[in-house]
Scaffold this active site. Structure first.
Site, PDB file in Angstrom:
ATOM      1  N   ASP A  65       0.814  -1.223   0.000  1.00 34.56           N
ATOM      2  CA  ASP A  65       0.000   0.000   0.000  1.00 34.56           C
ATOM      3  C   ASP A  65       0.844   1.267   0.000  1.00 34.56           C
ATOM      4  O   ASP A  65       0.302   2.370  -0.078  1.00 34.56           O
ATOM      5  CB  ASP A  65      -0.975   0.004   1.180  1.00 34.56           C
ATOM      6  CG  ASP A  65      -0.315  -0.149   2.538  1.00 34.56           C
ATOM      7  OD1 ASP A  65       0.774  -0.734   2.597  1.00 34.56           O
ATOM      8  OD2 ASP A  65      -0.898   0.312   3.540  1.00 34.56           O
ATOM      9  N   ASP A 206       2.875   3.989   9.683  1.00 36.48           N
ATOM     10  CA  ASP A 206       3.214   2.596   9.983  1.00 36.48           C
ATOM     11  C   ASP A 206       4.302   2.485  11.057  1.00 36.48           C
ATOM     12  O   ASP A 206       5.415   2.038  10.804  1.00 36.48           O
ATOM     13  CB  ASP A 206       3.651   1.860   8.714  1.00 36.48           C
ATOM     14  CG  ASP A 206       2.530   1.722   7.715  1.00 36.48           C
ATOM     15  OD1 ASP A 206       1.958   2.757   7.324  1.00 36.48           O
ATOM     16  OD2 ASP A 206       2.200   0.588   7.341  1.00 36.48           O
TER      17      ASP A 206
END
Length: 310
Positions: A65, A206
């Site tokens: 992603d 993240d």
């Protein structure tokens, strides 16, 4: 002035109303892209920005992603008759990952240069940008990025006249280059004041909260930070998959004393994200929900008046 566009805010997978997390900045004719998930090139078009000036792409890590949109982006650039080289930055393994992805984009009318990040913290300079990559805490090697536009001190012509420096050397000294002329050496500190506050933007997705993030975001004009989960009962899941909640991101923003926080990289399961913002603002008041296409301009501070300088 630094133009900022948050192209997408989704994590894991694109949604009909959310493109994958990506950021585009513009400064002095140069554009820098951070992350390039699936359909990023569509997000660029939707925002009304151009591919032509993108000369640098920085990747946080190699989950799909964040990088699967690269082949399409390269092909779009090639179809737009780009000939200028493109530079990519990313963690170790970048060359191998890009080579694999380019099996579906093998022929391009421009060169692609890969620069791998090998240290826990590493600084690069590109077209007026100072780029600091710093390692964070995800389940694969992952980096955040701080983008700075540095600002030199004011030029003092009265000093140049006092030292008898010929005017044709003034511009050279303003660029930080010493000059030797007629047996004399003139240095920039003779005519330049101390460096002034520049522009600072930190982008991080993240990760769990880390000291490296707080350190590198400290005093930033804008922190764009992941908030994968907003529900209070998702904290254990955030820890398991090494992501952050809205509230953890807000605490990072508060500790780093940033001016503004945009949340991004939301879980596909998160709906009505705005409902959680009042609780977020109890921790950090200038927090905002990221939205696809959200834009702003970051400007240099005005010079202080003589009264303010006293």
């Amino acid at each position: 002035m630094l133009d900022v566009c948050l192209l997408g805010t989704a994590g894991m997978m694109p949604l009909p109303h959310r493109f994958l997390t990506s950021l585009l900045t513009r400064y002095n004719g140069s554009s820098l892209l951070l992350d390039c998930g699936e359909a990023t090139q569509i997000a660029v078009k939707k925002a009304g920005w151009s591919f032509h000036s993108i000369d640098t792409i920085c990747f946080t890590h190699y989950h799909a992603d964040h990088i699967s949109g690269l082949p399409g982006m390269l092909l779009t650039m090639g179809n737009a008759e780009r000939t200028e080289p493109l530079t990519l930055f990313g963690p170790k393994g970048l060359k191998q990952v890009v080579a694999a992805l380019r099996t579906i984009a093998p022929e391009l009318p421009f060169e692609v240069h890969c620069e791998e990040i090998t240290e826990p913290e590493q600084v690069f300079y590109r077209n007026g940008y100072k780029i600091t990559a710093f390692k964070v805490n995800h389940n694969v090697v992952c980096y955040g990025y701080t983008i700075e536009i540095e600002r030199q001190g004011r030029f003092h012509p009265e000093n140049a006249l006092q030292y008898g420096i010929p005017k044709n050397f003034w511009g050279v000294l303003q660029k930080g280059i010493p000059v030797q002329y007629d047996g004399c050496e003139y240095t920039p500190d003779m005519v330049m004041g101390p460096a002034r506050k520049g522009i600072k933007l930190t982008y991080c997705t993240d990760t769990r909260p880390t000291e490296s993030l707080v350190k590198n975001a400290r005093g930033a004009d804008l922190l764009i930070c992941e908030g994968m989960y907003a529900e209070k009962d998702k904290l254990a899941k955030a820890k398991q998959y090494k992501h952050m909640t809205f509230y953890e991101a807000a605490r990072v923003a508060k500790e780093a004393a940033v001016s503004e926080l945009w949340l991004t990289h939301f879980s596909p399961s998160l709906v009505h994200a705005g409902d959680y913002m009042p609780q977020v603002r109890e921790i950090f008041s200038n927090a905002h929900l990221g939205k696809d296409g959200k834009m702003t301009e970051l400007n240099f501070e005005d010079e202080a008046t003589p009264e303010q300088e006293k």
